[in-house]
Write an enzyme that holds these catalytic residues in place. Structure first.
Site, mmCIF file in Angstrom:
data_model
loop_
_atom_site.group_PDB
_atom_site.id
_atom_site.type_symbol
_atom_site.label_atom_id
_atom_site.label_comp_id
_atom_site.label_asym_id
_atom_site.label_seq_id
_atom_site.Cartn_x
_atom_site.Cartn_y
_atom_site.Cartn_z
ATOM 1 C CB SER A 257 -1.613 7.767 -1.290
ATOM 2 O OG SER A 257 -1.009 8.532 -0.258
ATOM 3 C CE LYS A 258 -0.441 0.142 -1.008
ATOM 4 N NZ LYS A 258 0.550 -0.878 -1.406
ATOM 5 N NE ARG A 259 5.408 6.790 1.312
ATOM 6 C CZ ARG A 259 6.584 7.171 0.808
ATOM 7 N NH1 ARG A 259 6.775 8.446 0.515
ATOM 8 N NH2 ARG A 259 7.539 6.294 0.608
ATOM 9 C CB ALA A 260 -2.122 10.782 2.102
ATOM 10 C CB SER A 262 -5.771 5.207 1.073
ATOM 11 O OG SER A 262 -6.581 4.282 0.390
#
Length: 467
Positions: A257-260, A262
């Protein structure tokens, strides 16, 4: 427009990448596009293959033309050119928003066969049903209320598919036979109240009409495939070959994700990564093409669904940098020199051969052109160190270096070592202050290599101006 295949594709492998233009292209989507591209290109060398770009833009609220344009730019930058797509002026529409009459015709077929029914449930009822099922520990699914009502069309919120009371199965080229028990899925929506089709419905229609033979996508789509299989069966159409590749995970084994972890493909482009480096990296996520850097053609020749792993790969920025370094090595120092000259014409004042050797050395720690340009900026502008002291031996060193021939790395290195030995100095008390005087940096490439690239005049100038 008629709901029949647009042309015959007998014997050809036809794959597709069908992104939704609601955001940027990320690692997961790029890998899906790459694998579909490789399968089609590999087949093209034998019996014929075609890679189709289709835009699933039926989400009116979130789809944006600028996202579609960016997706195409990113795919082309990676080298994933399509044979058919929305920008090629073909008579067939490749945007789902332009294919609505086809979906309406196919919905009529399903209604005539009793496989679709209108649903009048409000959103509030569906939300309440979902909460009740979750509270009981059941997977949320539609309970079929409207399926039992007297058929009528006026005011229908949507149209749903009437699932048969039978197991659903399909063969997955990566995972083998997949079976879903009766009742494990609820009757799903075909078209919304605004008349637009859902992803499940539109994709089945398009895959059939476009003659798609193979679908490679993430394993999060496996439940969707089960639903789409029953749609193919209800319409009497042969389903494509499915291959579900494992989800890419973040370094902490979570969904990207954007936080993880990506990172958009566009960000890599802007940071100076090479497309062949990204393609090489993407190819290693669930597949093992080997340790060497392959071209897309070489990858296509080697690619096979039977060799795709079922284990989820982890996104690793260190591996992205590794493949970037491999791509830079393959291009050679001339590429690095050209990138430096494009970034700042002042680099042309330095000896090209010595500059190239330094660029290759520094590219190990600075593997993108912008990083390399920054790391080599000391050649053009000395980073001032007001606190640097002028060692007592500096003038003697300047004299020792002044007339050496030739001015190259080997001779400079011998001169520095001899100077160090004659004075009985330790390496640290000699090389560290010298580096600060010549570059303004605390660390870097071997000093002889740095001095060779700086050139005799600049070295003499900086030794003479040291405070």
């Amino acid at each position: 427009m008629r709901a029949t295949p647009l042309r015959e594709y007998a014997g050809h492998v036809r794959t597709r990448f069908a992104p939704s233009p609601t955001g940027e292209l990320h690692i997961g989507g790029a890998r899906t596009a790459l694998f579909n591209f490789l399968l089609a290109r590999g087949a093209a060398k034998a019996q014929g293959g075609c890679f189709v770009l289709r835009v699933d833009d039926t989400d009116r609220e979130r789809s944006r033309p600028e996202f579609e344009r960016q997706l195409m730019e990113d795919l082309r930058w990676l080298g994933l050119d399509w044979d058919e797509g929305p920008d090629m002026g073909l008579p067939v529409p490749y945007r789902q928003s332009e294919r609505v009459p086809l979906y309406e015709e196919i919905l009529r077929l399903l209604r005539e066969r009793g496989a679709a029914y209108p649903c009048f449930c409000s959103q509030s009822r569906l939300e309440a049903l979902r909460k009740e099922q979750l509270a009981r520990g059941e997977p949320p699914r539609y309970d079929g209320l409207c399926r039992r009502l007297q058929p009528k069309e006026a005011g229908a919120a949507c149209w749903r598919f009437a699932l048969p009371d039978a197991p659903v199965s399909f063969h997955d080229s990566v995972r083998g036979e997949m079976v879903f028990a009766p009742g494990s899925m609820g009757d799903f929506v075909l078209t919304r109240s605004d008349g637009l089709p859902t992803y499940l419905f539109a994709s089945v229609a398009d895959d059939h009409l476009m003659g798609i033979t193979h679908i490679i996508r993430g394993d999060e789509h496996i439940p969707n495939t089960a639903r789409q299989q029953v749609l193919f069966d209800a319409l009497g159409w042969a389903a494509p070959v499915y291959a579900h590749i494992p989800m890419i995970l973040s370094p902490d084994r979570r969904k990207l994700s954007k936080r993880a972890g990506s990172t958009p493909i566009r960000r890599y482009r802007e940071e100076g990564y090479l497309p062949e480096a990204l393609s090489a990296y993407l190819s290693t996520l669930s597949w093992n093409p080997g340790a060497s850097l392959l071209s897309l053609d070489e990858m296509a020749s080697a690619f096979s669904l039977t060799h795709v792993s079922t284990s989820s790969p982890t996104h690793d920025e260190a591996r992205v940098r590794y493949w970037q370094k491999e791509a830079l090595r393959k291009k050679g120092p001339e590429f690095l020199l050209n990138e430096l000259l494009k970034s700042d014409p002042r680099f042309s004042a330095f000896n090209a051969e010595a500059l190239g050797r330094l660029a290759v050395d520094l590219s190990e720690e600075n593997p993108t052109p912008p990083l390399l340009r920054k790391a080599m900026g000391f050649l053009i502008v000395l980073i001032e160190r007001p606190e640097a002291e002028r060692p007592a031996w500096l003038l003697e060193l300047k004299t020792a270096l002044h007339s050496i021939e030739p001015w190259d790395e080997d001779v400079i290195n011998l001169t520095l070592r001899a100077f160090l030995k004659e004075r009985g100095m330790k390496g640290k008390e000699f090389f560290h202050p010298l580096r600060r005087i010549l570059t303004g940096l605390e660390s870097g490439a071997a000093l002889a290599l740095v001095m060779s690239a700086l050139g005799r005049d600049k070295v003499m100038e900086r030794l003479g101006s040291a405070k």
